[in-house]
Scaffold this active site. Sequence first.
Site, short mmCIF file in Angstrom:
data_model
loop_
_atom_site.label_atom_id
_atom_site.label_comp_id
_atom_site.label_asym_id
_atom_site.label_seq_id
_atom_site.Cartn_x
_atom_site.Cartn_y
_atom_site.Cartn_z
N GLU A 172 0.86 -1.18 0.00
CA GLU A 172 0.00 0.00 0.00
C GLU A 172 0.90 1.23 0.00
O GLU A 172 1.89 1.28 0.72
CB GLU A 172 -0.88 0.00 1.26
CG GLU A 172 -1.71 -1.27 1.41
CD GLU A 172 -1.84 -1.73 2.86
OE1 GLU A 172 -1.01 -1.30 3.70
OE2 GLU A 172 -2.75 -2.50 3.15
N TYR A 209 5.09 3.95 13.94
CA TYR A 209 4.00 3.92 12.97
C TYR A 209 2.97 5.01 13.28
O TYR A 209 2.48 5.70 12.39
CB TYR A 209 3.33 2.55 12.97
CG TYR A 209 3.75 1.67 11.82
CD1 TYR A 209 2.91 1.45 10.74
CD2 TYR A 209 4.99 1.04 11.82
CE1 TYR A 209 3.29 0.64 9.68
CE2 TYR A 209 5.39 0.23 10.78
CZ TYR A 209 4.53 0.03 9.70
OH TYR A 209 4.91 -0.76 8.65
#
Length: 590
Positions: free
Chosen positions: A81, A200
């Site tokens: 992605e 993240y």
Amino acid sequence: MYYSSGNYEAFARPRKPEGVDRKSAYIIGSGLAALTAACYLVRDGQMKGERVHVFEKDPLPGGACDGHKYDIGYVMRGGREMDNHFEVMWDLLRSIPSLETEGASVLDEYYWLNKADPNYSLCRATVNRGKDAHTDGKFGLSDKGAMEIMKLFFTPDEQLEDKKITDFFDDEVLNSNFWLYWRTMFAFENWHSALEMKLYLKRYIHHIGGLPDFTALRFTRYNQYESIILPMVTYLKDHGVQFYYDTKVVDVQFSLEPGKKQAAGITVDHKGAVETIDLTEDDLLFITNGGCVESCTVGAQNKAAGFDPTIKPGNGWDLWKRIAALDDSFGHPEKFCSQPELSNWESATITTLDEKIPQYIQRICKRDPFSGRTVTGGIVTVKDSSWLLSWTLNRQQQFRAQPKDQLCVWVYGLFSDKPGDYVKKPMRDCTGREICMEWLYHLGVPVEDIAELAEHSANTVPVMMPYIDAFFMPRAKGDRPDIVPKDAVNFAFLGQFAETGRDTIFTTEYSMRTGMEAVYRLLNIDRGVPEVWGSTYDVRALVDASVKLRDGRKLTDMELPLMGRIALKEALKKIEGTDLEKFLRQYHAI
């Protein structure tokens, strides 16, 4: 090497580096990081292509970015992605010509595609055999859960070394939709690194709102091998770069002196013929250390993939272990590859062969899967699956040569050791057909039809990956080597197990960033490497994410003790009529 932002340096062309005409480059591996390094050597380093040598132990390039039809069927081990702020990726792909559109770059092609067909999901999760789980775009976090996430976000990296996610999150987070979205999208397990979890959060804080429906994501037209790897390899070959397939680099020799570390030679095994190539200080060596798809085992329609985490001579882990034994600055591979039961998951590529299965897919994704446009818009997670099964269909066909009446579905399960709900076996012990049966069961296919459809209406190829999550294992500073270690004069590390600041692993951008930084450091290229997108320092992104993480509840709705409520009330009085009040209202924080 230095970092830059803005378009002043983004569009500049650097001068030819001093002495580059007398230098050569040797690159171990042909994954995305390695190919990126080769591209930057040619484009910005202006090194002659014939002086760049790429060694690949497999018969095909691309590493984990694969997609190929073998005699057993179509195989995609994973999917990638992309994000609009993959700064290095777009910096390079603007220079890689498209293989399909004359006069266009890979970036042009990708940009036009995602503008015309933006990504979003109409069903993020299912339960009870194909029924919409109605997560409805909600994170489902309590205030306590939201505070646990905020606490991790602001905890210094040093305090997160060797810590697990469960050291910071309890059931308030782990039982929420947030964790369902997060762990299945990024493949995190509860026991993985709290430090990586925090990185993240910081890296993608600007995309929190797009997590439930995948509006944050962008995808290529075809599988990643055909859409990304092949154009890069074609560009490199057109510039004369030398590729050597079925060729293992089994060892690297170093000269290690105080204040100077030099790669002195590499031992190469080409189909049993072993030779040593001596390296001088003008011979640059780029090492892909470790590897998330090493020790993979591939099954077939009637064969289980099994589970064999054996580290074999000549693969990335074996090479890194040999190198790391020589100097502490070369990292600690055992932190990542010593517990494969904690770093594995299994995927499978299901190819439909007739019209019988697609109707069940369309019922869930609510789109025509044969349209050539976005289908599922990202993974659909089976919330009540014992394997924690997720599946996706990107734009079809996923392969240029794929028949128009077939679909390629990518399926993966995070818990490969748990018995299935329909097929009462661990995923790793299931044949492709049995994995398809489990998937069809969760699609809601009538039980009496499952065996027949899995046998005759689909071909399924499973792949077991013992180290696919290895980079998420709890770690500390120094466990991954710096891209160019201190005092190194002619070598660099590449890929997911090399260390660069602020960016996060398990992304195409991380691999490409290591390739760019390695070349820029070793050749001292006078142009800025684009810095990581700074949304973690943007108060707009922080406030927006804070509100969206709480499903739109305002800060004034938080459960606070009496003194906290009084303090908040007083603070709101003080900002009344100011730009700060206007800003907080704009982002629905108050």
